[in-house]
Enzyme design. Structure first.
Site, PDB file in Angstrom:
ATOM      1  N   ASN A 147      29.557  59.494  37.931  1.00 53.96           N
ATOM      2  CA  ASN A 147      28.644  58.747  37.066  1.00 53.96           C
ATOM      3  C   ASN A 147      28.847  57.231  37.144  1.00 53.96           C
ATOM      4  OD1 ASN A 147      31.074  58.648  35.701  1.00 53.96           O
ATOM      5  ND2 ASN A 147      30.378  59.776  33.908  1.00 53.96           N
ATOM      6  N   ARG A 285      36.324  51.183  28.347  1.00 56.39           N
ATOM      7  CA  ARG A 285      37.014  51.882  27.270  1.00 56.39           C
ATOM      8  C   ARG A 285      37.138  50.939  26.074  1.00 56.39           C
ATOM      9  NH1 ARG A 285      35.608  55.529  29.686  1.00 56.39           N
ATOM     10  NH2 ARG A 285      36.749  57.354  30.451  1.00 56.39           N
ATOM     11  N   GLN A 314      37.074  58.032  19.615  1.00 54.95           N
ATOM     12  CA  GLN A 314      35.743  58.603  19.783  1.00 54.95           C
ATOM     13  C   GLN A 314      35.751  60.055  19.309  1.00 54.95           C
ATOM     14  OE1 GLN A 314      33.800  55.959  23.333  1.00 54.95           O
ATOM     15  NE2 GLN A 314      34.598  57.924  23.924  1.00 54.95           N
ATOM     16  N   HIS A 333      28.802  56.802  23.179  1.00 57.30           N
ATOM     17  CA  HIS A 333      29.260  56.785  24.570  1.00 57.30           C
ATOM     18  C   HIS A 333      28.305  57.617  25.439  1.00 57.30           C
ATOM     19  CE1 HIS A 333      33.058  56.925  27.351  1.00 57.30           C
ATOM     20  NE2 HIS A 333      31.965  56.551  28.003  1.00 57.30           N
TER      21      HIS A 333
END
Length: 399
Positions: A147, A285, A314, A333
């Protein structure tokens, strides 16, 4: 028989989709550096469908159960009463995504005596205590490059959204307004600006290539310098330190992995060295940045905008200050979990599992930890240690 625990995010609040906006996905031949796409022997899913949520199961159930293995899929990952905690005692493999990470702390690894492998369905394994994994001899793998382009596109989108003040302008439309002066009072052209990336690996380099046609001046900082031919092609300036990069850049984008050496690299001290009114984009991050220092820099005007999709922990608790700080473009995210990316990281996860169960070597570019040490891409990109401290705060998300 092996037990595989797969932690995925919840289905849409409206229910798992019965149809999708598009009927298919473009077919890719490979990645830009020549690395091949995931090569499992088969897949049991339709590319372009929602695979990263609980009902999607990464398309793994048919394959794993046909081999006699047990698959547990859950979104319950945080706190002592979570499904993940209950299943650790006899789990052999843990799978999760960076978008909804199963934080594999040293304490959790100690509770899983049969654990042999931790897989990131996506890129980035900082939600695992790599030091503890090395000490326990647990393999850590991720689907490198699956990705990267997805995230790079998101960086470009967020850069333009901040610089052109898109989000606040859109909100005037939603509110029924036509307040042109309010919209353009914080709107600029990207053309001519100095744009720098912290790290120029697969994502950072792709960001540079995508932004070059906008007529910007490109910069990068990386401990691994780009080939001279690439520097000339992009007319990009290399910097040996963060301070050198940030003092000249109007836009800074973070594209480096999280490990102890990069944790909180953006803090009150380093932000003071940014150009006043710079924009900061972080799709790497959340813990690369000091949470409160970012909010303070937006309040003071040292930063003109901050955008990204990564938080720590998260999911982010409801009282996380980034939710309400001014001039931000934060999202959950999502940059690396487009339906296009999901097809690749689901296939890559299947490939890793096939290799593991058949006793074949896992691709070197997928390895982070193996045989008690950093391995493969992990040896290139990470340092030993632990970046999971504080992840227990994720349990506050639903409280």
């Amino acid at each position: 028989m092996a037990k595989i625990v797969c932690v995925l995010y919840d289905d849409p609040v409206s229910g798992y989709p019965s149809k999708y906006a598009r009927d298919d996905l473009p077919q890719l031949d490979g990645y830009p550096d020549g690395q091949s796409l995931p090569t499992p022997k088969a897949i049991d899913f339709q590319p372009g469908t929602l695979l990263g949520s609980v009902s999607g199961e990464l398309g793994l159930r048919k394959y794993l159960e046909a081999q006699g293995h047990q698959l547990v899929v859950t979104s319950s990952k945080d706190g002592a009463g979570s499904v993940l905690e209950r299943e650790l005692h006899d789990a052999e493999i843990i799978i999760s995504q960076p978008f909804w990470p199963a934080y594999m702390t040293a304490e959790r690894i100690a509770k899983a005596p049969r654990l042999k492998m931790i897989v990131t369905a996506g890129i980035g394994s900082d939600h695992t205590d790599l030091q503890a994994a090395m000490e326990r001899g647990v393999t850590v793998a991720e689907v490198t490059y699956c990705n990267s382009n997805s995230v790079a596109e998101h960086v470009v989108m967020m850069t333009l959204s901040l610089v052109r003040n898109y989000i606040e302008s859109y909100n005037w439309v939603i509110k029924g307004g036509w307040n042109i002066a309010d919209c353009v009072a914080r709107s600029y052209d990207l053309e001519g600006m100095n744009v720098g990336t912290v790290a120029a690996g697969r994502i950072g380099l792709r960001v540079l290539r995508l932004l070059k046609p906008f007529g910007v001046k490109l910069h990068y900082m990386d401990r691994h310098r780009l080939p001279e031919s690439v520097e000339k092609e992009l007319n990009v300036t290399h910097h040996g330190s963060l301070e050198s990069l940030t003092k000249v850049c109007d836009v800074v984008t973070l594209n480096c992995p999280l490990h102890p050496e990069t944790e909180n690299m953006i803090n009150a001290r380093t932000l003071a060295g940014f150009k006043r009114g710079a924009y900061l984009i972080n799709t790497a991050r959340g813990k690369l940045c000091d949470r409160d220092a970012i909010a303070a820099a937006l309040e003071s005007g040292q930063l003109a905008g901050y955008a990204g999709d990564v938080w720590f922990p998260q999911p982010a608790p409801a009282d996380h200050p980034w939710r309400k700080m001014p001039h931000h473009g934060m999202t959950p995210h999502i940059s690396g979990t487009s339906l296009s990316a999901q097809a690749r990281y689901a296939a890559g996860t299947r490939e890793i599992l096939e290799c593991y169960f058949e006793g074949r070597p896992i691709r070197n570019e997928y390895l982070i930890v193996q045989d008690g040490k950093l391995a493969g891409v992990g040896a290139h990109s990470y340092s030993a240690g632990n970046a999971t401290k504080g992840s227990e705060e994720a349990a506050r998300f639903k409280q």
